[in-house]
Write a protein that holds these residues in place. Structure first.
Motif, PDB file in Angstrom:
ATOM      1  N   HIS A 177       0.803  -1.226   0.000  1.00 34.66           N
ATOM      2  CA  HIS A 177       0.000   0.000   0.000  1.00 34.66           C
ATOM      3  C   HIS A 177       0.833   1.273   0.000  1.00 34.66           C
ATOM      4  CE1 HIS A 177      -3.768  -2.183   0.673  1.00 34.66           C
ATOM      5  NE2 HIS A 177      -3.118  -2.951   1.549  1.00 34.66           N
ATOM      6  N   HIS A 178       2.116   1.189  -0.202  1.00 42.38           N
ATOM      7  CA  HIS A 178       2.949   2.395  -0.267  1.00 42.38           C
ATOM      8  C   HIS A 178       2.560   3.214  -1.493  1.00 42.38           C
ATOM      9  CE1 HIS A 178       6.476   5.004  -0.339  1.00 42.38           C
ATOM     10  NE2 HIS A 178       6.624   4.666   0.946  1.00 42.38           N
ATOM     11  N   PRO A 179       2.494   4.550  -1.345  1.00 44.69           N
ATOM     12  CA  PRO A 179       2.099   5.385  -2.498  1.00 44.69           C
ATOM     13  C   PRO A 179       2.971   5.159  -3.734  1.00 44.69           C
ATOM     14  CG  PRO A 179       2.103   6.667  -0.484  1.00 44.69           C
ATOM     15  CD  PRO A 179       2.681   5.342  -0.137  1.00 44.69           C
ATOM     16  N   ASP A 180       4.251   4.886  -3.547  1.00 48.49           N
ATOM     17  CA  ASP A 180       5.115   4.674  -4.704  1.00 48.49           C
ATOM     18  C   ASP A 180       4.712   3.432  -5.487  1.00 48.49           C
ATOM     19  OD1 ASP A 180       6.464   6.895  -3.913  1.00 48.49           O
ATOM     20  OD2 ASP A 180       8.072   5.801  -2.896  1.00 48.49           O
ATOM     21  N   ALA A 181       4.116   2.460  -4.779  1.00 52.44           N
ATOM     22  CA  ALA A 181       3.717   1.231  -5.459  1.00 52.44           C
ATOM     23  C   ALA A 181       2.319   1.323  -6.048  1.00 52.44           C
ATOM     24  CB  ALA A 181       3.774   0.060  -4.487  1.00 52.44           C
ATOM     25  N   ASN A 182       1.584   2.411  -5.767  1.00 55.55           N
ATOM     26  CA  ASN A 182       0.201   2.555  -6.252  1.00 55.55           C
ATOM     27  C   ASN A 182      -0.026   3.857  -6.990  1.00 55.55           C
ATOM     28  OD1 ASN A 182      -1.459   0.168  -4.897  1.00 55.55           O
ATOM     29  ND2 ASN A 182       0.012   0.931  -3.380  1.00 55.55           N
ATOM     30  N   GLY A 183       1.028   4.477  -7.454  1.00 53.65           N
ATOM     31  CA  GLY A 183       0.877   5.691  -8.254  1.00 53.65           C
ATOM     32  C   GLY A 183       0.245   6.848  -7.508  1.00 53.65           C
ATOM     33  N   GLY A 184       0.492   6.927  -6.205  1.00 53.02           N
ATOM     34  CA  GLY A 184      -0.048   8.047  -5.428  1.00 53.02           C
ATOM     35  C   GLY A 184      -1.541   7.965  -5.171  1.00 53.02           C
ATOM     36  N   ASP A 185      -2.117   6.773  -5.181  1.00 52.18           N
ATOM     37  CA  ASP A 185      -3.553   6.587  -4.950  1.00 52.18           C
ATOM     38  C   ASP A 185      -3.894   7.002  -3.520  1.00 52.18           C
ATOM     39  OD1 ASP A 185      -6.170   5.909  -5.009  1.00 52.18           O
ATOM     40  OD2 ASP A 185      -5.864   3.755  -5.160  1.00 52.18           O
ATOM     41  N   ARG A 186      -4.899   7.913  -3.357  1.00 52.93           N
ATOM     42  CA  ARG A 186      -5.262   8.408  -2.031  1.00 52.93           C
ATOM     43  C   ARG A 186      -5.866   7.289  -1.175  1.00 52.93           C
ATOM     44  NH1 ARG A 186      -3.024  12.740  -0.291  1.00 52.93           N
ATOM     45  NH2 ARG A 186      -4.792  12.996   1.125  1.00 52.93           N
ATOM     46  N   ALA A 187      -6.620   6.396  -1.795  1.00 50.77           N
ATOM     47  CA  ALA A 187      -7.210   5.301  -1.032  1.00 50.77           C
ATOM     48  C   ALA A 187      -6.134   4.408  -0.448  1.00 50.77           C
ATOM     49  CB  ALA A 187      -8.151   4.483  -1.926  1.00 50.77           C
ATOM     50  N   SER A 188      -5.064   4.203  -1.205  1.00 51.67           N
ATOM     51  CA  SER A 188      -3.962   3.390  -0.705  1.00 51.67           C
ATOM     52  C   SER A 188      -3.251   4.090   0.447  1.00 51.67           C
ATOM     53  CB  SER A 188      -2.980   3.102  -1.847  1.00 51.67           C
ATOM     54  OG  SER A 188      -1.917   2.302  -1.400  1.00 51.67           O
ATOM     55  N   GLU A 189      -3.183   5.437   0.392  1.00 51.71           N
ATOM     56  CA  GLU A 189      -2.540   6.180   1.475  1.00 51.71           C
ATOM     57  C   GLU A 189      -3.352   6.066   2.776  1.00 51.71           C
ATOM     58  OE1 GLU A 189      -1.888  10.186   0.349  1.00 51.71           O
ATOM     59  OE2 GLU A 189      -0.537   9.700  -1.321  1.00 51.71           O
ATOM     60  N   ASP A 190      -4.675   6.111   2.661  1.00 55.46           N
ATOM     61  CA  ASP A 190      -5.516   5.967   3.851  1.00 55.46           C
ATOM     62  C   ASP A 190      -5.351   4.573   4.468  1.00 55.46           C
ATOM     63  OD1 ASP A 190      -6.414   8.509   3.439  1.00 55.46           O
ATOM     64  OD2 ASP A 190      -8.250   7.903   2.396  1.00 55.46           O
ATOM     65  N   LYS A 191      -5.290   3.571   3.628  1.00 52.42           N
ATOM     66  CA  LYS A 191      -5.101   2.213   4.132  1.00 52.42           C
ATOM     67  C   LYS A 191      -3.743   2.060   4.801  1.00 52.42           C
ATOM     68  CE  LYS A 191      -6.103  -2.121   4.687  1.00 52.42           C
ATOM     69  NZ  LYS A 191      -7.144  -2.544   5.665  1.00 52.42           N
ATOM     70  N   LEU A 192      -2.732   2.683   4.220  1.00 55.69           N
ATOM     71  CA  LEU A 192      -1.390   2.626   4.811  1.00 55.69           C
ATOM     72  C   LEU A 192      -1.377   3.311   6.177  1.00 55.69           C
ATOM     73  CD1 LEU A 192       1.589   1.880   4.571  1.00 55.69           C
ATOM     74  CD2 LEU A 192       1.965   4.069   3.382  1.00 55.69           C
ATOM     75  N   ARG A 193      -2.114   4.393   6.310  1.00 54.54           N
ATOM     76  CA  ARG A 193      -2.176   5.094   7.591  1.00 54.54           C
ATOM     77  C   ARG A 193      -2.822   4.191   8.657  1.00 54.54           C
ATOM     78  NH1 ARG A 193      -4.780   8.934   5.888  1.00 54.54           N
ATOM     79  NH2 ARG A 193      -3.028  10.249   5.258  1.00 54.54           N
TER      80      ARG A 193
END
Length: 208
Positions: A177-193
């Motif tokens: 779920h790192h942003p670098d691995a998902n093209g800066g996807d905001r949903a992925s950033e929330d999950k990472l948090r």
């Protein structure tokens, strides 16, 4: 032709007087020979025993009848207090059962203690229930366990996993779920948090 006859009572709407023969016991009022058509209690100390009086004398008897005759004021007050509950035993709220009740335990021993298996009434009484400090400590332990379970669920793990499994799972999810691995996807950033918060909580409790 006689109009004062029982034959006319059969066709009259309301007979002039009741000419039916009197049956049953006689009135027990001294000097009265009328029928004893009404019952009157003999007194508090003679339960289920009654006098037989006619209507006039039962009215006189009821006007002067005193159930508490001969009782002291303290006994009258106690009787009136018990009458509020139908003269049935009562006990303090929170005990669950009557203090003299005896319960049969699984180990074959009678237990006279209060019964509240689900602790529903624990906050209303003491008895064999934990005190306020113990209840608060138990509530805190439940809160901690619920928070641990929620944090493990965020990582996709079940309770009882080892520290190594928690750390390996955390590294795997961070990479996924790192942003670098998902093209800066905001949903992925929330999950990472959420993953970071869950891991930090588990780390603070010493699970990892």
């Amino acid at each position: 032709m006689k109009f004062d006859s029982p034959l006319f009572d059969r066709i009259r709407v309301k007979p002039e007087r009741d000419r039916r023969p009197v049956t049953g016991p006689a009135c027990e009022w001294p000097g009265c020979a009328a029928a004893g058509t009404h019952r009157a209690p003999k007194g508090r100390t003679q339960a289920r025993q009654y006098w037989r009086f006619c209507l006039d004398h039962v009215r006189d008897y009821n006007q002067n009848y005193d159930f508490f005759a001969g009782m002291p004021d303290s006994a009258v007050a106690e009787f009136q207090k018990d009458a509020l509950t139908g003269h049935r035993p009562t006990w303090k709220l929170g005990l669950g059962t009557h203090p003299r009740a005896r319960r049969f335990r699984a180990d074959g021993v009678f237990d006279a203690g209060p019964g509240d298996p689900f602790d529903v009434l624990r906050e209303f009484g003491t008895g064999a229930r934990p005190d306020a400090a113990q209840a608060q400590a138990e509530q805190e332990r439940r809160t901690v366990r619920n928070a641990e379970r929620k944090a493990l669920a965020t990582l996709g793990l079940d309770p009882g996993v080892s520290r190594t499994e928690i750390k390996n799972r955390f590294k795997e999810l961070v990479k996924r779920h790192h942003p670098d691995a998902n093209g800066g996807d905001r949903a992925s950033e929330d999950k990472l948090r959420e993953i970071l918060e869950a891991y930090n909580y588990l780390k603070s409790t010493g699970l990892c």
